[in-house]
Design a protein around this motif. Structure first.
Motif, short mmCIF file in Angstrom:
data_model
loop_
_atom_site.label_atom_id
_atom_site.label_comp_id
_atom_site.label_asym_id
_atom_site.label_seq_id
_atom_site.Cartn_x
_atom_site.Cartn_y
_atom_site.Cartn_z
N VAL A 198 0.87 -1.18 0.00
CA VAL A 198 0.00 0.00 0.00
C VAL A 198 0.90 1.23 0.00
O VAL A 198 1.77 1.37 0.86
CB VAL A 198 -0.95 0.02 1.22
N LYS A 199 0.69 2.11 -0.97
CA LYS A 199 1.48 3.34 -1.06
C LYS A 199 0.54 4.52 -1.06
O LYS A 199 -0.36 4.63 -1.91
CB LYS A 199 2.33 3.34 -2.35
N VAL A 200 0.73 5.41 -0.10
CA VAL A 200 -0.06 6.64 0.01
C VAL A 200 0.90 7.82 -0.12
O VAL A 200 1.77 7.99 0.74
CB VAL A 200 -0.83 6.71 1.34
N GLY A 201 0.75 8.60 -1.17
CA GLY A 201 1.74 9.65 -1.42
C GLY A 201 3.09 9.03 -1.72
O GLY A 201 3.23 8.22 -2.63
N ASP A 202 4.09 9.39 -0.91
CA ASP A 202 5.43 8.82 -1.07
C ASP A 202 5.75 7.77 -0.02
O ASP A 202 6.88 7.28 0.03
CB ASP A 202 6.49 9.94 -1.00
N VAL A 203 4.78 7.43 0.83
CA VAL A 203 5.02 6.48 1.93
C VAL A 203 4.45 5.13 1.54
O VAL A 203 3.25 4.99 1.33
CB VAL A 203 4.38 6.97 3.25
N GLU A 204 5.32 4.12 1.47
CA GLU A 204 4.91 2.77 1.07
C GLU A 204 5.11 1.80 2.23
O GLU A 204 6.12 1.86 2.93
CB GLU A 204 5.73 2.32 -0.14
N LYS A 205 4.14 0.90 2.41
CA LYS A 205 4.22 -0.09 3.48
C LYS A 205 3.82 -1.46 2.95
O LYS A 205 2.98 -1.58 2.06
CB LYS A 205 3.31 0.30 4.66
N GLN A 206 4.43 -2.50 3.55
CA GLN A 206 4.09 -3.88 3.23
C GLN A 206 3.04 -4.37 4.23
O GLN A 206 3.23 -4.24 5.43
CB GLN A 206 5.34 -4.76 3.29
N ILE A 207 1.96 -4.93 3.73
CA ILE A 207 0.87 -5.42 4.57
C ILE A 207 0.69 -6.91 4.33
O ILE A 207 0.75 -7.37 3.17
CB ILE A 207 -0.44 -4.68 4.27
N GLU A 208 0.47 -7.67 5.40
CA GLU A 208 0.18 -9.09 5.28
C GLU A 208 -1.31 -9.31 5.53
O GLU A 208 -1.81 -9.03 6.63
CB GLU A 208 1.00 -9.92 6.26
N LEU A 209 -2.00 -9.78 4.52
CA LEU A 209 -3.43 -10.03 4.62
C LEU A 209 -3.65 -11.49 4.99
O LEU A 209 -3.24 -12.41 4.27
CB LEU A 209 -4.11 -9.71 3.29
N GLN A 210 -4.30 -11.71 6.13
CA GLN A 210 -4.53 -13.06 6.63
C GLN A 210 -5.74 -13.69 5.93
O GLN A 210 -6.69 -12.99 5.57
CB GLN A 210 -4.78 -13.03 8.14
N PRO A 211 -5.72 -15.01 5.72
CA PRO A 211 -6.87 -15.67 5.08
C PRO A 211 -8.08 -15.72 5.99
O PRO A 211 -7.96 -15.72 7.21
CB PRO A 211 -6.33 -17.07 4.79
N SER A 212 -9.24 -15.75 5.38
CA SER A 212 -10.49 -15.89 6.12
C SER A 212 -11.14 -17.21 5.73
O SER A 212 -11.36 -17.48 4.55
CB SER A 212 -11.43 -14.72 5.81
N GLU A 213 -11.45 -18.03 6.72
CA GLU A 213 -12.02 -19.35 6.45
C GLU A 213 -13.44 -19.26 5.95
O GLU A 213 -13.94 -20.16 5.29
CB GLU A 213 -11.95 -20.22 7.71
N ASN A 214 -14.12 -18.15 6.26
CA ASN A 214 -15.54 -18.04 5.93
C ASN A 214 -15.79 -17.28 4.65
O ASN A 214 -16.94 -17.03 4.31
CB ASN A 214 -16.28 -17.32 7.08
#
Length: 221
Positions: A198-214
């Motif tokens: 996810v990058k907002v303006g000039d600031v970028e971050k790595q995000i880990e999206l967890q799975p959803s069983e439902n």
């Protein structure tokens, strides 16, 4: 009456012979410049943003809250990758219920590495398709000014190998408030579990999206 004689005075320059004095003056000069930059009203603001929830799972509504942004708008980019298996010389990947929010400008880019060609098909009422041939093993399709709404997206094509790597980037411009703050929400239902950027303006971050069983947010052929 004779004019008064004007005495010419030659300027006298004094050179610093002591190297330690030279170094002290140089350090003092650099320090004054540094302090001027810090306290100057025109110094650039430092932007930053935070994500809620901090550990999202597939299906969560991610909220981005930021401060210190300049200008009237800021760009938000969400990027993720997906490896798709090739069967009988073809690959296919489908995203259900992709929500394109209202904004100044919505766009997306799909890259397929290891593919012969690429088709990106989007359906809100009718199917619309945009295609591209691969160059050096990579095919790219981009689209700007995407109308807001809920879409079904199918990505497919032909490939000679056993696997195709898809890289999908969605971009939107959002409004920055007069105090430099911003707020943005993103529905993760259409994103597969795993790492994404996810990058907002000039600031970028790595995000880990967890799975959803439902939640079954994808089909992969």
């Amino acid at each position: 009456m004779l004019p008064e004689e004007i005495e010419r005075v030659k300027p006298v320059f004094t050179f610093i012979k002591n190297p330690e004095n030279k170094g002290s003056l140089r350090l003092l000069f650099l320090l004054s410049v540094f302090l001027f930059v810090i306290i100057s009203p025109g110094a650039a603001a430092s932007s930053n943003w935070e994500l809620t929830p901090q550990n999202p799972v597939v299906g969560d509504i991610m909220k981005i809250s930021g401060t210190g942004f300049e200008g009237d708008t800021a760009k938000v980019l969400v990027t993720f990758e997906k490896d798709v298996t090739v069967q009988d010389g073809e690959y296919e990947y489908t995203l259900e219920d992709v929500v394109i929010p209202s904004g100044f400008d919505n766009s997306f880019t799909v890259k397929a590495e290891g593919a012969d060609d690429l088709n990106v098909r989007a359906k809100m009422l009718l199917w619309l398709t945009k295609s591209a041939e691969a160059k050096d093993g990579t095919a790219t399709v981009s689209q700007t000014h995407v109308p807001p709404g809920k879409y079904k997206i199918r990505i497919d094509g032909k490939a000679s190998g056993s696997e195709v790597k898809l890289k999908i980037t969605a971009m939107q411009e959002i409004e920055v408030n007069s105090d430099g703050s911003l707020s943005y929400e993103y529905n993760t239902k259409s994103i597969p579990a795993g790492d994404f950027e996810v990058k907002v303006g000039d600031v970028e971050k790595q995000i880990e999206l967890q799975p959803s069983e439902n939640l079954d947010s994808e089909t992969n052929s």
